[in-house]
Design an enzyme around this catalytic site. Structure first.
Site, PDB file in Angstrom:
ATOM      1  N   TYR A  33     -39.176 -48.692  19.361  1.00  0.00           N
ATOM      2  CA  TYR A  33     -38.168 -47.644  19.453  1.00  0.00           C
ATOM      3  C   TYR A  33     -37.842 -47.093  18.080  1.00  0.00           C
ATOM      4  CZ  TYR A  33     -34.447 -50.680  17.589  1.00  0.00           C
ATOM      5  OH  TYR A  33     -33.680 -51.474  16.784  1.00  0.00           O
ATOM      6  N   LYS A 143     -40.508 -51.958  14.553  1.00  0.00           N
ATOM      7  CA  LYS A 143     -39.220 -51.749  15.242  1.00  0.00           C
ATOM      8  C   LYS A 143     -39.431 -51.980  16.739  1.00  0.00           C
ATOM      9  CE  LYS A 143     -35.241 -48.626  14.707  1.00  0.00           C
ATOM     10  NZ  LYS A 143     -34.225 -49.621  14.360  1.00  0.00           N
ATOM     11  N   GLU A 175     -32.197 -59.135   5.602  1.00  0.00           N
ATOM     12  CA  GLU A 175     -31.486 -57.921   6.021  1.00  0.00           C
ATOM     13  C   GLU A 175     -30.353 -58.340   6.946  1.00  0.00           C
ATOM     14  OE1 GLU A 175     -33.856 -55.283   8.468  1.00  0.00           O
ATOM     15  OE2 GLU A 175     -34.910 -56.960   9.392  1.00  0.00           O
ATOM     16  N   LEU A 199     -37.012 -54.639   8.364  1.00  0.00           N
ATOM     17  CA  LEU A 199     -37.367 -53.317   8.861  1.00  0.00           C
ATOM     18  C   LEU A 199     -37.277 -52.345   7.671  1.00  0.00           C
ATOM     19  CD1 LEU A 199     -37.864 -51.661  11.540  1.00  0.00           C
ATOM     20  CD2 LEU A 199     -35.521 -50.877  11.188  1.00  0.00           C
TER      21      LEU A 199
HETATM   22  N1  PLP Z   1     -32.724 -53.480   9.940  1.00  0.00           N
HETATM   23  C1  PLP Z   1     -32.612 -53.627  11.269  1.00  0.00           C
HETATM   24  C2  PLP Z   1     -32.913 -54.956  11.861  1.00  0.00           C
HETATM   25  C3  PLP Z   1     -32.192 -52.548  12.073  1.00  0.00           C
HETATM   26  O1  PLP Z   1     -32.086 -52.713  13.404  1.00  0.00           O
HETATM   27  C4  PLP Z   1     -31.880 -51.305  11.454  1.00  0.00           C
HETATM   28  C5  PLP Z   1     -31.451 -50.161  12.248  1.00  0.00           C
HETATM   29  O2  PLP Z   1     -31.478 -50.139  13.437  1.00  0.00           O
HETATM   30  C6  PLP Z   1     -32.003 -51.195  10.068  1.00  0.00           C
HETATM   31  C7  PLP Z   1     -32.444 -52.293   9.337  1.00  0.00           C
HETATM   32  C8  PLP Z   1     -31.678 -49.919   9.358  1.00  0.00           C
HETATM   33  O3  PLP Z   1     -32.692 -48.949   9.555  1.00  0.00           O
HETATM   34  P1  PLP Z   1     -32.363 -47.391   9.545  1.00  0.00           P
HETATM   35  O4  PLP Z   1     -31.736 -47.102   8.205  1.00  0.00           O
HETATM   36  O5  PLP Z   1     -33.679 -46.729   9.696  1.00  0.00           O
HETATM   37  O6  PLP Z   1     -31.422 -47.132  10.670  1.00  0.00           O
END
Ligand code: PLP
Length: 279
Positions: A33, A143, A175, A199
């Site tokens: 997603y 993701k 993270e 991610l």
């Molecule tokens: N890390 C994880 C596990 C996430 O689920 C998300 C966002 O959904 C992020 C980092 C941040 O990513 P983004 O800045 O692309 O929303």
């Protein structure tokens, strides 16, 4: 419309949409997603989110049934149909509809899109964090819809009266449950590198670009829990929360030692968001 859903060409209010029981997401969570935010019916960082979506699909050997341009056009068209000026824009791809069998089916992938109103978050509101051991698998760069450890961590944070859980593998911070985490220390923006432990956040990427523009040094190297606790500021970023600073970690006060640099970074992100989404 208040909300809008899409499933392989069918549209409707989210509460009225249904999906086949044999969609592989139902029994394997077999899908990927992406998600971002729209303001004034304009989608923020759309190119980057669509690129990451195709990359996630490719890493799981799934074929998106559209070109990147077709998907962007579909998302833009749908966002224009929802009444709200500020929306959460979410889409996912699942590996087809077929009886349960682990190996891939001979079936095309299913595309889902979900839009709902969501106000833009106020970056000046600080967040409270807990720390938890990162027990996820080793493909955190994809993701995928398999988010159970993230769900459990987010629930632990909520039960502790906090906003997010900072995950760590031993001493090394990775993270958060649904965001990336970074620190400011002695004027440097420090963040975990984009390996398989995190991610590759689009907000993280934008912040790094903005830091380069502002001549703020960036260090993409892992940092420890001790460094997190001693940071001048702790920043939590995602497409829905943008960039918020932490005021508390495991019940102890943290950050608050470089508000000027924090404000420069937040203002730059706010400007960037407005530049892309102003009418
Ligand atoms: N890390 C994880 C596990 C996430 O689920 C998300 C966002 O959904 C992020 C980092 C941040 O990513 P983004 O800045 O692309 O929303």
């Amino acid at each position: 419309m208040e909300t809008l859903g899409y499933y392989n060409g069918k549209y409707g209010e989210l509460s009225e949409m249904t999906v086949p029981m044999l969609d592989r997401v139902c029994y394997f969570g077999d899908g990927v997603y992406d998600a971002t935010h729209a303001r004034n019916h304009k989608i923020y960082c759309l190119d980057e989110h669509v690129d990451r979506f195709f990359n996630s699909a490719g890493l799981l050997r799934m074929t998106v049934p559209h070109t990147k341009e077709e998907l962007k056009e579909l998302l833009r068209e749908m966002v224009s149909k929802v009444d709200a000026d500020e929306q959460f824009v979410y889409w996912q791809l699942t590996r087809g509809t077929a009886p349960r069998n682990h190996a891939f089916p001979e079936a095309p992938a299913n595309l889902w899109i979900m839009l709902r109103p969501a106000p833009t978050q106020d970056m000046r509101v600080p967040v409270r964090l807990i720390t938890l051991e990162d027990t996820r698998f080793l493909h955190c760069n994809i993701k995928t819809l398999n988010l159970l450890p993230n769900v459990m961590a987010a629930q632990r944070a909520e039960e502790a009266g906090c906003d997010e859980a900072v995950l760590h593998r031993g001493e090394s911070v990775t993270e958060c449950a649904h965001s990336n985490v970074h620190i400011l220390k002695d004027g440097v923006f420090r963040t975990h590198p984009t390996d398989h432990y995190i991610l590759p956040g689009i907000t993280r990427m934008r912040l790094i670009q903005l830091c380069h523009r502002l001549n703020i040094p960036v260090d993409e190297a892992p940092f420890t829990l001790a460094e997190l606790r001693a940071a001048d500021e702790i920043l939590v970023t995602s497409a829905s929360t943008f960039c918020r600073a932490a005021c508390e970690l495991d019940g102890q006060p943290v950050g608050g030692k470089d508000p000027a640099l924090l404000k420069r970074i937040q203002d730059a992100l706010d400007e960037d968001f407005h530049r892309e989404t102003d009418l």
